[in-house]
Design a protein around this motif. Sequence first.
Motif, PDB file in Angstrom:
ATOM      1  N   ASP A 201       0.849  -1.326   0.155  1.00  0.00           N
ATOM      2  CA  ASP A 201      -0.014  -0.024   0.047  1.00  0.00           C
ATOM      3  C   ASP A 201       0.836   1.345   0.033  1.00  0.00           C
ATOM      4  OD1 ASP A 201      -1.697   2.203   0.683  1.00  0.00           O
ATOM      5  OD2 ASP A 201      -2.895   1.161   2.054  1.00  0.00           O
ATOM      6  N   PRO A 202       0.794   2.032  -1.073  1.00  0.00           N
ATOM      7  CA  PRO A 202       1.632   3.195  -0.989  1.00  0.00           C
ATOM      8  C   PRO A 202       1.490   4.195  -0.042  1.00  0.00           C
ATOM      9  CG  PRO A 202       0.030   3.267  -2.914  1.00  0.00           C
ATOM     10  CD  PRO A 202      -0.205   2.013  -2.432  1.00  0.00           C
ATOM     11  N   LYS A 203       0.422   4.059   0.721  1.00  0.00           N
ATOM     12  CA  LYS A 203       0.324   4.882   1.984  1.00  0.00           C
ATOM     13  C   LYS A 203       1.183   4.398   3.147  1.00  0.00           C
ATOM     14  CE  LYS A 203      -4.167   6.848   1.008  1.00  0.00           C
ATOM     15  NZ  LYS A 203      -4.773   5.582  -0.048  1.00  0.00           N
ATOM     16  N   LYS A 204       1.480   2.966   3.069  1.00  0.00           N
ATOM     17  CA  LYS A 204       2.408   2.419   4.215  1.00  0.00           C
ATOM     18  C   LYS A 204       3.878   2.256   3.730  1.00  0.00           C
ATOM     19  CE  LYS A 204      -1.830   0.278   6.170  1.00  0.00           C
ATOM     20  NZ  LYS A 204      -2.915  -0.762   5.769  1.00  0.00           N
ATOM     21  N   VAL A 205       4.053   1.926   2.739  1.00  0.00           N
ATOM     22  CA  VAL A 205       5.344   1.539   2.459  1.00  0.00           C
ATOM     23  C   VAL A 205       6.017   2.579   1.431  1.00  0.00           C
ATOM     24  CG1 VAL A 205       5.083  -0.941   3.119  1.00  0.00           C
ATOM     25  CG2 VAL A 205       4.988   0.227   0.617  1.00  0.00           C
TER      26      VAL A 205
END
Length: 371
Positions: free
Chosen positions: A330-334
């Motif tokens: 998830d680009p919001k997390k990694v």
Amino acid sequence: MPYAVPKLTDYSPAALEKAANECISACQAEAAEVRSDSDLKSLRDRWMARKNGILTQINDLWLKGAPKEAKRDAGMRVNELKVRITELVDAAHVTSGGDAAAESVDISLPGIRRPIGAEHPIIKTMNEIVGVFQKLGYSVAEGPVVETDYYNFEALNFPPNHPARDTQDTLFIANQQSKPQRERLLLRTHTSPVQIHTMETMRPPIRIVIPGKVHRNDPPDASHSPMFHQIEGLAVDTNITFGDLKGTLDHAMKSLFGSNVKTHFRPSFFPFTEPSAELYVSCFICGGSGKRGADNAPCRPCKQTGWIEVLGCGMVDPNVFEFVKDNGYDPKKVSGFAFGMGVDRLALLKYGVDDIQLFFQGDVRFLEQWA
Ligand code: DAH
């Protein structure tokens, strides 16, 4: 004295053994003296003739004369002997003989050496680069050379018909038109598609390097080849920053080119990284001055700039993570960084070779310099 079959009086195993060995030695010695076809015929007649040949005599003298209790043992022994003598006579052949030196083996002469292969300079360079990253905890991944449009372009954020595709002159596999575009096959133009394959199968965090062959529609010349090699790198975790990218690549360049090289990042563009950069190292040939030797000759490898471009890199574009989001990206997390370098160009510079074609012509005189 030529060999004559002795009469046996002692039928003990030791005596039988001794008599058999004497017989074999005699046959060997006679076989070694065969100098002509007629010698060969005489040998055969003397030992094998039904009527009064040595084997027949042995049969008569040793077997028939044997006391009852020794018959079985003597029979076995004589049968073994017949097999052995027959082998020796069959193997006998005409030799030149005479000169003893010609027949003896000089064990001080060197043996026959098989030429041993050497690591190809490209593979050697690849292993060296991969080794630097392995020491940092990276693992190695590989992927297919024949790739689909999806992995080579689409999932790396080159949308269909986007002009960024024109930067990589692709070799396409024929007869793919009936398939949807993303399934059409081509020769991968870079190792970046293996970023996607890896993220599809491994959840974050990951740190990988990907060595491999790539192809582009470039006519061969001293610095271009339609087939060449790249090493890709990818690190994804929580909170990976551009600082991690810079530190990692600075360390790698110092390991590869010497601890006094400097690194320098210039802004660039790649569809799959944002921001993107090109990494330059201070020229390890002229030391960064752009000039060589006492007469200040222009340094060719760095084109007198003092800097050599070694790779492209950047922070993984969130659009790329979207394609593998379901596997934990998830680009919001990694976040992550990636880089890709041309191995052949680095090998040319490192070994001072002036024509890339030499790497692929298979000329042993060139390649054995790395043996
Ligand atoms: N794939 C690029 C090329 O072949 C090289 C590259 C640039 C790879 C930037 C990367 C990157 O992973 O981040 O030109």
